[in-house]
Design a protein around this motif. Structure first.
Motif, PDB file in Angstrom:
ATOM      1  N   HIS A   1       0.820  -1.213   0.000  1.00  0.00           N
ATOM      2  CA  HIS A   1       0.000   0.000   0.000  1.00  0.00           C
ATOM      3  C   HIS A   1       0.856   1.266   0.000  1.00  0.00           C
ATOM      4  N   GLY A   2       2.172   1.107  -0.011  1.00  0.00           N
ATOM      5  CA  GLY A   2       3.023   2.271  -0.164  1.00  0.00           C
ATOM      6  C   GLY A   2       3.660   2.778   1.108  1.00  0.00           C
ATOM      7  N   PHE A   3       3.467   2.086   2.244  1.00  0.00           N
ATOM      8  CA  PHE A   3       4.131   2.554   3.457  1.00  0.00           C
ATOM      9  C   PHE A   3       5.135   1.511   3.930  1.00  0.00           C
ATOM     10  N   TRP A   4       6.088   1.976   4.727  1.00  0.00           N
ATOM     11  CA  TRP A   4       7.146   1.082   5.205  1.00  0.00           C
ATOM     12  C   TRP A   4       6.619   0.255   6.359  1.00  0.00           C
ATOM     13  N   ARG A   5       6.903  -1.022   6.296  1.00  0.00           N
ATOM     14  CA  ARG A   5       6.425  -1.930   7.334  1.00  0.00           C
ATOM     15  C   ARG A   5       7.601  -2.670   7.969  1.00  0.00           C
ATOM     16  N   PRO A   6       8.045  -2.237   9.162  1.00  0.00           N
ATOM     17  CA  PRO A   6       9.160  -2.942   9.801  1.00  0.00           C
ATOM     18  C   PRO A   6       8.760  -4.365  10.167  1.00  0.00           C
ATOM     19  N   LYS A   7       9.695  -5.263  10.062  1.00  0.00           N
ATOM     20  CA  LYS A   7       9.449  -6.643  10.466  1.00  0.00           C
ATOM     21  C   LYS A   7       9.365  -6.699  11.994  1.00  0.00           C
ATOM     22  N   PRO A   8       8.757  -7.781  12.542  1.00  0.00           N
ATOM     23  CA  PRO A   8       8.707  -7.909  13.998  1.00  0.00           C
ATOM     24  C   PRO A   8      10.108  -7.901  14.586  1.00  0.00           C
ATOM     25  N   LEU A   9      10.215  -7.481  15.841  1.00  0.00           N
ATOM     26  CA  LEU A   9      11.522  -7.398  16.476  1.00  0.00           C
ATOM     27  C   LEU A   9      12.271  -8.715  16.442  1.00  0.00           C
TER      28      LEU A   9
ATOM     29  N   GLU B   1       4.198   4.827  10.513  1.00  0.00           N
ATOM     30  CA  GLU B   1       3.430   3.773   9.864  1.00  0.00           C
ATOM     31  C   GLU B   1       2.008   3.710  10.425  1.00  0.00           C
ATOM     32  N   TYR B   2       1.878   3.899  11.744  1.00  0.00           N
ATOM     33  CA  TYR B   2       0.550   3.893  12.365  1.00  0.00           C
ATOM     34  C   TYR B   2      -0.326   5.001  11.789  1.00  0.00           C
ATOM     35  N   GLN B   3       0.258   6.181  11.618  1.00  0.00           N
ATOM     36  CA  GLN B   3      -0.500   7.298  11.036  1.00  0.00           C
ATOM     37  C   GLN B   3      -0.929   6.970   9.604  1.00  0.00           C
ATOM     38  N   GLN B   4      -0.034   6.363   8.824  1.00  0.00           N
ATOM     39  CA  GLN B   4      -0.345   6.015   7.440  1.00  0.00           C
ATOM     40  C   GLN B   4      -1.426   4.934   7.369  1.00  0.00           C
ATOM     41  N   VAL B   5      -1.323   3.929   8.257  1.00  0.00           N
ATOM     42  CA  VAL B   5      -2.321   2.860   8.273  1.00  0.00           C
ATOM     43  C   VAL B   5      -3.687   3.429   8.647  1.00  0.00           C
TER      44      VAL B   5
ATOM     45  N   HIS C   1      -4.766   6.438   8.225  1.00  0.00           N
ATOM     46  CA  HIS C   1      -5.262   7.248   7.114  1.00  0.00           C
ATOM     47  C   HIS C   1      -5.793   6.356   5.990  1.00  0.00           C
ATOM     48  N   GLN C   2      -5.074   5.261   5.681  1.00  0.00           N
ATOM     49  CA  GLN C   2      -5.486   4.401   4.580  1.00  0.00           C
ATOM     50  C   GLN C   2      -6.758   3.618   4.900  1.00  0.00           C
ATOM     51  N   LEU C   3      -7.038   3.398   6.187  1.00  0.00           N
ATOM     52  CA  LEU C   3      -8.253   2.683   6.561  1.00  0.00           C
ATOM     53  C   LEU C   3      -9.517   3.463   6.187  1.00  0.00           C
ATOM     54  N   SER C   4      -9.378   4.767   6.047  1.00  0.00           N
ATOM     55  CA  SER C   4     -10.539   5.602   5.704  1.00  0.00           C
ATOM     56  C   SER C   4     -10.816   5.622   4.196  1.00  0.00           C
ATOM     57  N   ALA C   5      -9.933   5.014   3.408  1.00  0.00           N
ATOM     58  CA  ALA C   5     -10.119   5.012   1.956  1.00  0.00           C
ATOM     59  C   ALA C   5     -11.264   4.076   1.562  1.00  0.00           C
ATOM     60  N   ASP C   6     -12.041   4.477   0.581  1.00  0.00           N
ATOM     61  CA  ASP C   6     -13.196   3.688   0.118  1.00  0.00           C
ATOM     62  C   ASP C   6     -12.799   2.605  -0.883  1.00  0.00           C
ATOM     63  N   SER C   7     -11.601   2.680  -1.414  1.00  0.00           N
ATOM     64  CA  SER C   7     -11.195   1.770  -2.494  1.00  0.00           C
ATOM     65  C   SER C   7     -10.679   0.425  -1.996  1.00  0.00           C
ATOM     66  N   LEU C   8     -10.606   0.227  -0.664  1.00  0.00           N
ATOM     67  CA  LEU C   8     -10.049  -1.014  -0.120  1.00  0.00           C
ATOM     68  C   LEU C   8     -11.056  -2.153  -0.191  1.00  0.00           C
TER      69      LEU C   8
ATOM     70  N   ARG D   1      -6.496  -3.390   9.504  1.00  0.00           N
ATOM     71  CA  ARG D   1      -7.039  -3.321  10.864  1.00  0.00           C
ATOM     72  C   ARG D   1      -6.159  -4.092  11.852  1.00  0.00           C
ATOM     73  N   ARG D   2      -5.710  -5.268  11.407  1.00  0.00           N
ATOM     74  CA  ARG D   2      -4.822  -6.048  12.279  1.00  0.00           C
ATOM     75  C   ARG D   2      -3.537  -5.292  12.555  1.00  0.00           C
ATOM     76  N   ARG D   3      -2.955  -4.701  11.517  1.00  0.00           N
ATOM     77  CA  ARG D   3      -1.707  -3.956  11.685  1.00  0.00           C
ATOM     78  C   ARG D   3      -1.936  -2.727  12.562  1.00  0.00           C
ATOM     79  N   CYS D   4      -3.078  -2.073  12.380  1.00  0.00           N
ATOM     80  CA  CYS D   4      -3.418  -0.895  13.184  1.00  0.00           C
ATOM     81  C   CYS D   4      -3.558  -1.277  14.658  1.00  0.00           C
ATOM     82  N   ALA D   5      -4.188  -2.424  14.910  1.00  0.00           N
ATOM     83  CA  ALA D   5      -4.353  -2.897  16.287  1.00  0.00           C
ATOM     84  C   ALA D   5      -3.001  -3.207  16.933  1.00  0.00           C
ATOM     85  N   ASP D   6      -2.049  -3.726  16.118  1.00  0.00           N
ATOM     86  CA  ASP D   6      -0.701  -4.014  16.643  1.00  0.00           C
ATOM     87  C   ASP D   6       0.056  -2.730  16.970  1.00  0.00           C
ATOM     88  N   LEU D   7      -0.095  -1.729  16.101  1.00  0.00           N
ATOM     89  CA  LEU D   7       0.694  -0.503  16.239  1.00  0.00           C
ATOM     90  C   LEU D   7       0.098   0.502  17.210  1.00  0.00           C
TER      91      LEU D   7
END
Length: 443
Positions: A6-14, A54-58, A60-67, A76-82
């Motif tokens: 989706h265009g944002f950086w996603r760090p791997k788990p620690l 990344e949390y801010q980007q996720v 913001h992208q959750l509000s998009a209608d095209s998903l 949503r899962r990533r947002c809940a983690d972050l």
């Protein structure tokens, strides 16, 4: 770090928790011995800033209608983690600003010689520092992945040392077993004794007599006065909330240094040294270990020790030997032979499961010495020095005073165990940062 589609950086788990086990013996990161010190590390700040963005980007992208549905569930899962990490990060930032403002105020008050106001400001700063350390600890707990076994109940075994200390070891083993029993009560866990083998009175003294008949008189005096409260071996099943998480670093060799309360050594003020070992085996609810009945030898015998009329009258005690591995377990606590057999089988499966875990970890990290909560670690992990009223955990160079409070199994022991857990979290984050820096430096 990988680029999400989706265009944002996603760090791997620690860390992959299956590949991480704390190695206390090689602790060398002196500058990161508490959570607040590690928080100030440049790499930590950089990593957390990345997660926050990344949390801010996720969000913001959750509000998009095209998903589509799949993309929404993933985000949503990533947002809940972050979300909790981002919230804790901002909370620490705010507390840090408050500390900086107070430091500036203290400098100004000191220059104006406002002693009373300065004292109040310094007390407030100390309170904020404690809050900062607590918030940093909370943040690193969120960053470090939870081990799947942390919530598991455990089989805890204690065994008196065989080579040194004699009755000192047996008495200390009993005190340690009672300490963990009290700790289970303090944490509101369930503590079920599986096996209990008390020591005979004066056993070690009589062994010394056979080696040197010249000490016959001393042996007789000591044997008559020695406490009957020693313990050779005991095991318990402990269940409750996060039992393995709190007890997994208790496994290893514990050393005691004390002057015996009775006998010649007490009158001569001679310090005796002894050891005992603790084994902590996680017991997942569903242990995927197949045990072929053909591989088992099951023996029954009469129970020993305190137990009223039942003892030495029925063959209710059970010993099970797993022939391919040679592992043997016993249970004699229940009056029913069938119940003892079920408990022994459960303990055997836990030990076999621990072997599977040990083999997997040794294959993945053969270059590291692993602390698995077993007697595989030969070096002592903790010393209980009664003459100096001090408990020292050698893995983290931590000293605690008042041995009686530690052995009572309540707040003092809980504080020591939580200090171990904090060091484990710090090393996990530090190890990750070192790996990340190595990757960045290599390419």
């Amino acid at each position: 770090v990988g680029l999400h589609n989706h265009g944002f950086w996603r760090p791997k788990p620690l860390l992959d928790t299956a590949q991480f086990t704390l190695s206390f013996n090689h602790w060398h990161r002196k500058s990161h011995q508490n959570s607040q010190a590690l928080w100030k590390h440049e790499a930590v700040q950089k990593y957390l800033e990345t997660l926050s963005k990344e949390y801010q980007q996720v969000s913001h992208q959750l509000s998009a209608d095209s998903l589509n549905d799949f993309e929404q569930r993933t985000l949503r899962r990533r947002c809940a983690d972050l979300s909790p990490i981002a919230a804790a990060f901002q909370e620490i930032k705010e507390a840090e600003r408050e500390v900086q403002e107070l430091e500036a105020m203290c400098t100004e008050l000191d220059s104006r010689d406002e002693k009373q106001l300065l004292q109040l400001a310094l007390e407030e700063k100390e309170s904020l520092d404690e809050k900062m350390n607590m918030l940093c600890r909370k943040l690193f707990q969120l960053l470090v992945p939870k081990e799947k076994l942390d919530r598991s109940p455990v089989i805890l075994e204690v065994t008196a040392g065989r080579t040194t200390g004699g009755d000192i070891c047996q008495q200390f083993t009993k005190e340690m077993f009672e300490m963990y029993q009290n700790y289970a009560d303090y944490k509101r866990w369930t503590f079920d004794i599986v096996n209990y083998m008390p020591a005979e009175i004066g056993t070690a003294v009589l062994q010394r007599f056979h080696q040197d008949k010249a000490v016959l008189l001393c042996c007789i005096c000591h044997t008559l006065s020695v406490s009957p409260g020693g313990l050779h071996h005991a095991a318990a099943h402990i269940s409750g909330e996060n039992v393995y998480r709190h007890l997994k670093y208790e496994g290893g060799t514990h050393r005691v240094q004390r002057i015996p309360e009775t006998g010649m050594s007490s009158r001569m003020q001679r310090i005796h040294t002894g050891t005992m070992s603790v084994i902590v085996l996680p017991q997942p609810e569903e242990v995927d270990v197949k045990v072929d009945p053909k591989d088992l030898r099951i023996d029954t015998f009469r129970a020993k020790g305190a137990g009223g009329q039942h003892v030495n009258k029925t063959d209710s005690a059970v010993r099970i030997v797993h022939l391919p591995t040679g592992l043997a377990v016993e249970c004699q606590q229940e009056r029913s032979q069938q119940l003892n057999k079920e408990i022994a089988l459960r303990t055997l499966r836990a030990k076999l499961y621990q072997r599977v875990i040990e083999e997997q970890l040794s294959q993945e990290q053969s270059a590291r010495k692993l602390q698995l909560g077993t007697r595989a670690q030969a070096e002592r992990i903790r010393t209980y020095n009664f003459t100096q009223d001090r408990v020292t955990d050698h893995r983290i160079s931590y000293d605690a005073r008042n041995i009686k409070e530690i052995l009572s199994g309540k707040e003092a022991l809980d504080k020591l165990i939580n200090r171990l857990l904090e060091f484990a979290e710090i090393e996990a984050v530090t190890q990750y940062l070192e790996n990340l820096q190595a990757l960045e430096g290599g390419g």
